[in-house]
Design a protein around this motif. Structure first.
Motif, PDB file in Angstrom:
ATOM      1  N   ALA A  13       0.829  -1.207   0.000  1.00 17.46           N
ATOM      2  CA  ALA A  13       0.000   0.000   0.000  1.00 17.46           C
ATOM      3  C   ALA A  13       0.867   1.262   0.000  1.00 17.46           C
ATOM      4  CB  ALA A  13      -0.928  -0.007   1.203  1.00 17.46           C
ATOM      5  N   GLU A  14       2.118   1.148   0.447  1.00 16.92           N
ATOM      6  CA  GLU A  14       3.041   2.286   0.469  1.00 16.92           C
ATOM      7  C   GLU A  14       3.521   2.659  -0.941  1.00 16.92           C
ATOM      8  OE1 GLU A  14       6.337   1.375   3.059  1.00 16.92           O
ATOM      9  OE2 GLU A  14       5.008   0.272   4.384  1.00 16.92           O
ATOM     10  N   ASP A  15       3.297   1.791  -1.909  1.00 14.91           N
ATOM     11  CA  ASP A  15       3.800   1.958  -3.278  1.00 14.91           C
ATOM     12  C   ASP A  15       2.655   2.327  -4.222  1.00 14.91           C
ATOM     13  OD1 ASP A  15       5.081   1.784  -5.745  1.00 14.91           O
ATOM     14  OD2 ASP A  15       5.231  -0.398  -5.709  1.00 14.91           O
ATOM     15  N   PRO A  16       2.259   3.603  -4.247  1.00 14.20           N
ATOM     16  CA  PRO A  16       1.126   3.989  -5.084  1.00 14.20           C
ATOM     17  C   PRO A  16       1.387   3.802  -6.580  1.00 14.20           C
ATOM     18  CG  PRO A  16       2.218   5.932  -4.216  1.00 14.20           C
ATOM     19  CD  PRO A  16       2.849   4.741  -3.550  1.00 14.20           C
TER      20      PRO A  16
END
Length: 120
Positions: A31-34
């Protein structure tokens, strides 16, 4: 362990230069990697020019970020949307299927990826 688009364990994309959103050499995502840096691709001159024209210069070294700059033949974890844009423009670089994250098949069909698989 994360899986690749073929259903096996996700393989390393590149340790030199160190790639991946987490700079662990693999095209992991979270989720940290948009941008979803999930496609392991082999850089081509055509793609490097395309992405530079689109505003993301991957060929110029940026030492302040520890980025050596990429050249044709280097492997790199690309953002899913940038690869799709390159596909539409005819500039998509070849994909290393064993090192491409399994989540990619939610957005691209495996046949499209196989057609553009790196043969090396």
């Amino acid at each position: 362990m994360a899986k690749n688009v073929l259903g096996g364990d996700l393989q390393t994309c590149s340790g030199n230069p160190k790639t991946g959103y987490f700079r662990d050499g693999c095209c992991h995502t979270s989720a940290e990697d948009p941008g979803m840096h999930t496609i392991c691709a082999v850089m081509t001159e055509d793609f490097l020019e395309f992405t530079k024209m689109m505003g993301n210069d991957l060929s110029t070294p940026r030492p302040e970020y520890g980025f050596p700059g990429l050249k044709a033949g280097d492997r790199w974890c690309l953002c899913l949307e940038r690869w799709k844009e390159a596909l539409k423009s005819g500039s998509a670089p070849p994909v290393v299927l064993e090192a491409t994250h399994a989540s990619v098949v939610e957005f691209l069909d495996l046949e499209t990826l196989r057609e553009r698989a790196w043969q090396g």
